[in-house]
Design an enzyme around this catalytic site. Sequence first.
Site, PDB file in Angstrom:
ATOM      1  N   GLY A   1      36.306  -1.427   4.519  1.00 31.83           N
ATOM      2  CA  GLY A   1      37.014  -0.183   3.832  1.00 31.83           C
ATOM      3  C   GLY A   1      38.179   0.476   4.660  1.00 31.83           C
TER       4      GLY A   1
ATOM      5  N   ALA B   1      24.695   3.939   7.167  1.00 34.02           N
ATOM      6  CA  ALA B   1      25.481   5.015   6.947  1.00 34.02           C
ATOM      7  C   ALA B   1      26.670   4.862   8.041  1.00 34.02           C
ATOM      8  CB  ALA B   1      24.877   6.265   7.043  1.00 34.02           C
TER       9      ALA B   1
ATOM     10  N   LEU C   1      32.505   4.451   7.074  1.00 33.94           N
ATOM     11  CA  LEU C   1      33.731   4.152   6.931  1.00 33.94           C
ATOM     12  C   LEU C   1      34.800   4.272   8.084  1.00 33.94           C
ATOM     13  CD1 LEU C   1      35.098   5.565   3.723  1.00 33.94           C
ATOM     14  CD2 LEU C   1      34.766   3.330   4.035  1.00 33.94           C
TER      15      LEU C   1
ATOM     16  N   ASN D   1      39.831  -3.354   0.812  1.00 36.14           N
ATOM     17  CA  ASN D   1      39.051  -2.419   0.288  1.00 36.14           C
ATOM     18  C   ASN D   1      39.584  -0.926   0.645  1.00 36.14           C
ATOM     19  OD1 ASN D   1      36.222  -0.571   0.613  1.00 36.14           O
ATOM     20  ND2 ASN D   1      36.010  -2.207  -0.941  1.00 36.14           N
TER      21      ASN D   1
ATOM     22  N   CYS E   1      31.461   5.074  -1.956  1.00 37.34           N
ATOM     23  CA  CYS E   1      30.900   5.011  -0.724  1.00 37.34           C
ATOM     24  C   CYS E   1      30.167   6.212  -0.587  1.00 37.34           C
ATOM     25  CB  CYS E   1      32.074   5.038   0.374  1.00 37.34           C
ATOM     26  SG  CYS E   1      31.146   5.005   1.909  1.00 37.34           S
TER      27      CYS E   1
ATOM     28  N   GLY F   1      27.089 -10.048   0.673  1.00 37.27           N
ATOM     29  CA  GLY F   1      26.920  -8.812   1.960  1.00 37.27           C
ATOM     30  C   GLY F   1      25.820  -8.763   2.942  1.00 37.27           C
ATOM     31  N   THR F   2      25.044  -8.085   2.607  1.00 36.96           N
ATOM     32  CA  THR F   2      23.741  -8.012   3.681  1.00 36.96           C
ATOM     33  C   THR F   2      23.323  -9.479   4.062  1.00 36.96           C
ATOM     34  OG1 THR F   2      23.300  -5.926   2.825  1.00 36.96           O
ATOM     35  CG2 THR F   2      21.524  -6.797   3.887  1.00 36.96           C
TER      36      THR F   2
HETATM   37  C1  LIG Z   1      27.139  -2.049   6.785  1.00 34.58           C
HETATM   38  C2  LIG Z   1      27.640  -2.068   5.445  1.00 34.58           C
HETATM   39  C3  LIG Z   1      28.779  -1.408   5.292  1.00 34.58           C
HETATM   40  C4  LIG Z   1      29.727  -1.339   4.137  1.00 34.58           C
HETATM   41  N1  LIG Z   1      30.802  -0.800   4.019  1.00 34.58           N
HETATM   42  C5  LIG Z   1      31.379  -0.911   2.824  1.00 34.58           C
HETATM   43  C6  LIG Z   1      32.963  -0.335   2.902  1.00 34.58           C
HETATM   44  O1  LIG Z   1      33.571  -0.140   3.812  1.00 34.58           O
HETATM   45  N2  LIG Z   1      33.450  -0.368   1.521  1.00 34.58           N
HETATM   46  C7  LIG Z   1      32.690  -0.847   0.473  1.00 34.58           C
HETATM   47  O2  LIG Z   1      33.221  -0.858  -0.784  1.00 34.58           O
HETATM   48  N3  LIG Z   1      31.359  -1.332   0.278  1.00 34.58           N
HETATM   49  C8  LIG Z   1      30.941  -1.361   1.764  1.00 34.58           C
HETATM   50  N4  LIG Z   1      29.711  -1.730   1.670  1.00 34.58           N
HETATM   51  C9  LIG Z   1      28.564  -2.194   0.385  1.00 34.58           C
HETATM   52  C10 LIG Z   1      28.848  -3.699   0.433  1.00 34.58           C
HETATM   53  O3  LIG Z   1      29.937  -4.082  -0.083  1.00 34.58           O
HETATM   54  C11 LIG Z   1      27.992  -3.972  -0.776  1.00 34.58           C
HETATM   55  O4  LIG Z   1      28.704  -3.333  -2.279  1.00 34.58           O
HETATM   56  C12 LIG Z   1      26.484  -3.805  -0.772  1.00 34.58           C
HETATM   57  O5  LIG Z   1      26.183  -3.991   0.382  1.00 34.58           O
HETATM   58  C13 LIG Z   1      25.821  -4.394  -1.804  1.00 34.58           C
HETATM   59  O6  LIG Z   1      25.639  -5.833  -1.537  1.00 34.58           O
HETATM   60  P1  LIG Z   1      24.727  -6.703  -0.713  1.00 34.58           P
HETATM   61  O7  LIG Z   1      23.596  -6.312  -1.090  1.00 34.58           O
HETATM   62  O8  LIG Z   1      24.984  -8.232  -0.751  1.00 34.58           O
HETATM   63  O9  LIG Z   1      25.041  -6.336   0.670  1.00 34.58           O
HETATM   64  C14 LIG Z   1      28.700  -1.806   3.102  1.00 34.58           C
HETATM   65  C15 LIG Z   1      27.548  -2.368   3.181  1.00 34.58           C
HETATM   66  C16 LIG Z   1      27.028  -2.533   4.295  1.00 34.58           C
HETATM   67  C17 LIG Z   1      25.518  -2.976   4.438  1.00 34.58           C
END
Ligand SMILES: Cc1cc2nc3c(=O)[nH]c(=O)nc-3n(C[C@H](O)[C@H](O)[C@H](O)COP(=O)(O)O)c2cc1C
Lengths: 254, 303
Positions: free
Chosen positions: B46, B70, B73, B99, B129, B264-265
Amino acid sequence: MKSYDSRPARLLSARELAPGIFDFTLNCPELAAKAVPGQFAQILVPGHTLRRPISICGIDKASGTLRFVFQVRGEGTEKLSRYRPGDDIDILAPLGKGFPLDRTKRTLLMGGGIGAPPLLAAAKELGETAVAVLGFRNKELAILEEDFKNTGAKVLIATDDGSYGYHGLVTELAAGEDFQVLMACGPRPMLRGAKALAESRGVPGYLSLEQRMACGVGACLGCAVALTDGSGREYFGHVCKDGPVFPMDMVKEV
Amino acid sequence: MAALNVNIAGVEFKNPIIAASGTFGFGREYAELYPLSELGGISCKGTTLYERPGNPPPRVAETPGGMLNAVGLQNPGVEHFINEDLPWLEKQGTRIIANVAGSSVEDYCRTAELLNDTAVDMVELNISCPNVKEGGVQFGVTKEGVEGMTRAVRDRCKKPLMVKLSPNVTDITEMAIAAESGGADALSLINTLTGMRIDINSRRPIIRNNTGGLSGPAVLPVAIRMVWQVSQRVKLPVVGLGGISTWQDAVEMLLAGASAIQVGTAIFTDPYAPIKIRDGLLEFMDKNGVKSLSELTGGVRPW
Ligand SMILES: Cc1cc2nc3c(=O)[nH]c(=O)nc-3n(C[C@H](O)[C@H](O)[C@H](O)COP(=O)(O)O)c2cc1C
Ligand SMILES: Cc1cc2nc3c(=O)[nH]c(=O)nc-3n(C[C@H](O)[C@H](O)[C@H](O)COP(=O)(O)OP(=O)(O)OC[C@H]3O[C@@H](n4cnc5c(N)ncnc54)[C@H](O)[C@@H]3O)c2cc1C
Ligand code: FES
């Protein structure tokens, strides 16, 4: 060439060094070839989303192995402790920046409890120029003394209850030593003592820090640590990529 | 062999596997492991108009089947992204999604505007977020907020615009419809679900921010359900994410109505997860005589 990678590594030997403290040797020639003391691995525990960060305790490039010593703290390390030789463990390694070692400088290695293992890899590289001052809760938990001695380092042991070696804190025991640079790994109060000692001698000090991690490589920004740069500006750095070893002057709150 | 390519809002992705924002940085760390050209695209960390320091640690905690974060950003600001990260990223042979987050409608608009004449392929509006007081989520939880923000950015953004929806709402289809009315070209969902964990000995929340965003396998069924509901109510292409860690999860997400997916995760558990998901998906399609992704998208047969 990849500077780190994630791959299955065969567990060659597993031993319980002290109650709840395990000593693993893993076969991973490609990863061992790149490892330096002070770096760590992110160890996969099946069924867990996050890998467990564990420091590299020994690097044997000739036999292609890495050694890890860890203490059972919770579910992940408990599951890990149940692995047996012949099992494969997925590790992402070697990660982070290690200790800046200089064989021409008398180096004090200060370790507290499970902070001792990563210093062993450093001791091996430094040989006789190192003095290792290690503190443990009691005699039973005093690990790796022989290993440290085998590196050629001078080794001093302290225990909290006086059941072995010096009765008291490592920081008190280390105060009797001469050194030109200090490297410390252990609990926060010990790191504070280490920093104070290095400051009082006017020598540089390096601290190995811990923080909860997700990626382990610098991508998620999860493992933040408050740092100060040369000009006094404060910012959040990251233990996995900028560390885990930091010059003590950079660490805002030890 | 089945075709993995997919077109979303006019942007051609060579495969439907996109790294999720915040879990992949700007790609450099994972480029150590595999060429980023293996991926359909990368949604970058982001970015905001100005640098943000992020939240104090601890920022992450493990949960059953997932994690909380948490991060708050933390990022060096959009100009840094444009000057330092984009020139490298655009050489990697993958689609780049910026993003965008912010604290005010104007922040979002200005950030998106700065990206207009860059190599970015698509803008993903992060109005969801949950981890910063002014992280945009306030714009993402009412239909007026979603529509207003989408329209304002749409007016000033020249790139295809994807709106990322928050699952922390009563009815996600309302938000999806609002984004569509505001002029979005695509939707991505879900962002994280707000959660909390407490250390029973210290009685302190494990995350310094007290609460954090839940992600990982635990959220997959929620994400599948939301993508299914949303894709029936809007005409826009939907990019599905939340808890995808295997190729089977990816197929499920496509069947629920997604045109592409983000991972993601799962990358934290296995950095090669996106590649394994892509390969598994291709094999599944070949085995089942599925020629293109469009045969899977929305293919669920509800009772
Ligand atoms: C450590 C971390 C940082 C994240 N930072 C952002 C971000 O900057 N912008 C955003 O839109 N989503 C962010 N997300 C959310 C992910 O892009 C995603 O929507 C969410 O983790 C669900 O997908 P997942 O279960 O595959 O991780 C973040 C998630 C994690 C775990
Ligand atoms: C760079 C680094 C090197 C380390 N080296 C060693 C080592 O050589 N030997 C050793 O015994 N321990 C080491 N630790 C600590 C070790 O990572 C934790 O004890 C371990 O993660 C606990 O996992 P668990 O599942 O048993 O505990 P749980 O409490 O069940 O773990 C829950 C979550 O919290 C995380 N967590 C809990 N405690 C810590 C901690 N102290 N640091 C980071 N994350 C934590 C876990 O990784 C997991 O994600 C190191 C930590 C770091 C950051
Ligand atoms: S653990 Fe992801 S940045 Fe350090």
